[in-house]
Write an enzyme that holds these catalytic residues in place. Structure first.
Site, short mmCIF file in Angstrom:
data_model
loop_
_atom_site.label_atom_id
_atom_site.label_comp_id
_atom_site.label_asym_id
_atom_site.label_seq_id
_atom_site.Cartn_x
_atom_site.Cartn_y
_atom_site.Cartn_z
N ASN A 145 -10.27 0.24 1.49
CA ASN A 145 -9.20 0.30 2.11
C ASN A 145 -9.16 0.52 4.18
OD1 ASN A 145 -8.03 -0.65 0.20
ND2 ASN A 145 -6.26 1.07 0.70
N ASP A 156 0.60 -1.20 -0.10
CA ASP A 156 0.44 -0.14 -0.17
C ASP A 156 0.91 1.38 0.47
OD1 ASP A 156 -2.54 1.36 0.06
OD2 ASP A 156 -1.88 1.05 2.39
N HIS A 157 0.72 2.00 -0.69
CA HIS A 157 0.55 3.65 -1.01
C HIS A 157 2.41 3.28 -1.14
CE1 HIS A 157 -1.71 6.24 -0.63
NE2 HIS A 157 -2.83 4.94 0.37
N ALA A 183 -7.77 0.60 7.39
CA ALA A 183 -6.66 0.31 8.43
C ALA A 183 -6.64 0.40 10.20
CB ALA A 183 -5.76 1.16 7.86
N THR A 184 -7.36 1.66 10.29
CA THR A 184 -7.44 2.61 11.94
C THR A 184 -8.60 1.30 12.68
OG1 THR A 184 -6.47 5.03 11.20
CG2 THR A 184 -8.12 3.95 12.60
N SER A 200 -12.16 3.76 7.46
CA SER A 200 -12.07 3.37 8.70
C SER A 200 -13.24 4.74 8.97
CB SER A 200 -11.17 3.36 9.69
OG SER A 200 -10.45 2.74 9.23
N HIS A 224 -7.48 9.32 5.58
CA HIS A 224 -6.27 7.99 6.32
C HIS A 224 -6.85 8.77 7.68
CE1 HIS A 224 -4.27 7.74 2.75
NE2 HIS A 224 -4.99 6.65 2.96
N GLY A 225 -6.76 7.32 9.02
CA GLY A 225 -6.75 7.72 10.31
C GLY A 225 -7.95 8.73 10.58
#
Ligand code: 13P
Length: 290
Positions: A230, A82-83, A232-233, A211, A180-181
């Protein structure tokens, strides 16, 4: 099963108007939680690692763990970086069995970004590996990469069309208001922009920063053409909470199997919820014609 190129199941998701859930993992327990959760939902799944996680755990270690997990649990699993801004790291990932890569050239001027992405596409396609590109910049923090809200830019539909044609990527991540986050307020997605991109670009579209996005917004995004989500958090938070809870109830606990076991179960629950939100439960069997 062996790790597979995710395009086979992402394209199936696109055809059906559903999405594939892609989860960022950080250690053995999160890998187990994601693949076990996917197997319980009978869903194909993408496991992703950022360059930061690869520095932490090592590419061969992560790749070996995910390969073993895919063999044990009988669902299609893809492994994606990713990234990743580094061509060299992408080559190392592919050499170790990654089946999908995201090249992130957002820091570069447009033409240099296109040239880098094109170079990755040529090499990755030769190896049978899928390539995700991104146009526009998603704000927030992931890993050691922070994009200030003022630097975040939404994807321009006409530029997206040009970028896709110029690079030959397989999937396109777009910036339509996610970050993100952890969100400070409720994220508002630009659905009109998503539809405008969808009208010009028929590649599977990817939503980063999922998220904390309300379920209704995710469903609307999927309805309008998002095929990969996607997350993650929203796996990190229950993991940390489960570990904190373990130590609150037993501050002397010293058995990692206890606190990491609890963390794994908490993560797995979220994995299953997100897969259901993407409406891709059962897709694993459909792909195989079971
Ligand atoms: P979140 O941390 O907001 O879920 O973002 C995940 C992501 O987009 C990974 O690339």
């Amino acid at each position: 099963m062996s790790l597979i190129n995710p395009l086979s199941f992402i394209r199936k998701a696109q055809e059906k108007g559903v999405a594939i859930a892609a989860f960022n993992v950080h250690n053995m327990e999160t890998i187990q939680a994601v693949v076990e959760g996917a197997a319980e939902e009978r869903a194909p799944v993408i496991i992703q690692t950022t360059p930061g996680t690869l520095k932490h755990a090592g590419i061969p270690f992560v790749a070996a763990c995910v390969k073993e997990a895919a063999k044990i649990y009988d669902v299609p699993v893809a492994l994606h970086v990713d990234h990743c801004p580094s061509y060299k790291m992408i080559v190392q990932c592919i050499q170790n069995g990654y089946t999908s890569v995201m090249i992130d050239g957002a820091e570069l001027p447009y033409q240099e970004n296109v040239a880098l992405v094109k170079k990755v596409v040529e090499m990755a396609h030769f190896a049978g590996v899928a390539v995700e590109g991104e146009l526009g910049r998603i704000g927030g923090t992931e890993d050691d990469m922070t994009v200030d809200e003022r630097e975040a830019t939404f994807t321009v539909p006409e530029e997206a069309k040009d970028f896709v044609e110029a690079t030959g990527i397989d999937t396109l991540a777009i910036a339509i208001g996610t970050a993100h986050g952890v969100y400070k307020g409720e994220p508002k997605l630009d659905f009109e922009r998503l539809s405008a991109i969808r009208n010009l670009v028929d590649l599977p579209l990817v939503l980063h920063g999922a998220s904390g996005v309300p379920d209704d917004s995710i469903k609307e995004a999927v309805k309008r053409g998002i095929c990969k989500i996607n997350i993650a958090t929203e796996l990190k938070l229950p993991m940390a909470q489960a570990i904190q809870e373990c130590f609150r109830s037993n501050p002397k606990e010293n058995d990692p199997r206890k606190y990491m076991g609890a963390a794994k179960e908490a993560v797995k629950e979220v994995v299953r919820e997100k897969i259901r939100l993407c409406s891709c439960s059962g897709l694993a069997d459909e792909i195989r014609g079971v």
